[in-house]
Design a protein around this motif. Structure first.
Motif, PDB file in Angstrom:
ATOM      1  N   ARG A 127       0.598  -7.774  -8.526  1.00 15.29           N
ATOM      2  CA  ARG A 127       1.693  -7.326  -8.307  1.00 15.29           C
ATOM      3  C   ARG A 127       2.717  -8.462  -8.012  1.00 15.29           C
ATOM      4  O   ARG A 127       3.801  -8.450  -8.205  1.00 15.29           O
ATOM      5  CB  ARG A 127       1.547  -6.774  -6.830  1.00 15.29           C
ATOM      6  N   GLU A 169       2.348   1.812  -3.389  1.00 16.19           N
ATOM      7  CA  GLU A 169       1.432   2.401  -4.497  1.00 16.19           C
ATOM      8  C   GLU A 169       1.334   3.854  -4.240  1.00 16.19           C
ATOM      9  O   GLU A 169       1.155   4.265  -5.315  1.00 16.19           O
ATOM     10  CB  GLU A 169       0.196   1.592  -4.091  1.00 16.19           C
ATOM     11  N   TRP A 180      -3.455  -8.687  -4.112  1.00 17.11           N
ATOM     12  CA  TRP A 180      -2.064  -8.302  -4.739  1.00 17.11           C
ATOM     13  C   TRP A 180      -1.833  -9.239  -5.945  1.00 17.11           C
ATOM     14  O   TRP A 180      -0.825  -9.221  -6.337  1.00 17.11           O
ATOM     15  CB  TRP A 180      -1.005  -8.291  -3.723  1.00 17.11           C
ATOM     16  N   LYS A 204       0.786  -1.332   0.106  1.00 17.10           N
ATOM     17  CA  LYS A 204       0.014   0.000  -0.146  1.00 17.10           C
ATOM     18  C   LYS A 204       0.964   1.365   0.047  1.00 17.10           C
ATOM     19  O   LYS A 204       0.568   2.096  -0.605  1.00 17.10           O
ATOM     20  CB  LYS A 204      -0.878  -0.027   1.268  1.00 17.10           C
TER      21      LYS A 204
END
Length: 98
Positions: free
Chosen positions: A98, A51, A95, A48
């Protein structure tokens, strides 16, 4: 090539040795205790933060001393096992890209 001797950027680090400004911690919503009560809360938090354009910096110039405070009883371990499975699924779902 000596990479472990260099300060560098990672996707995530362990919460055992995290240092982050309170404002940033609150900005990203802190640790997600609902989906990640035992595992993956630190990786989720770091992703987070990443990001938002911040780097997750790891340094070899710190020594960490950690002390465990006892074993869990069998009932609690079984409950944690189920929670860990749910956390793993939630982490992958959130996720995967990612």
């Amino acid at each position: 090539m000596g990479r472990a001797q260099l300060t560098q950027n990672f996707s995530a680090v362990s919460s055992d040795c995290m240092l982050v400004r309170k404002e940033l911690f609150l900005e990203v919503g802190g640790f997600d205790e609902k989906d990640f009560p035992n595992l993956y809360h630190d990786a989720d938090f770091c992703l987070k933060v990443g990001e938002r354009g911040y780097q997750i910096v790891w340094t070899p110039f710190v020594t960490l001393a950690q002390q465990n405070n006892g074993a869990l009883d069998a009932k609690q371990e079984a409950q944690n096992g189920q929670q860990n499975s749910q956390s793993r699924k939630a982490f992958i779902k959130k996720w995967r890209s990612r």
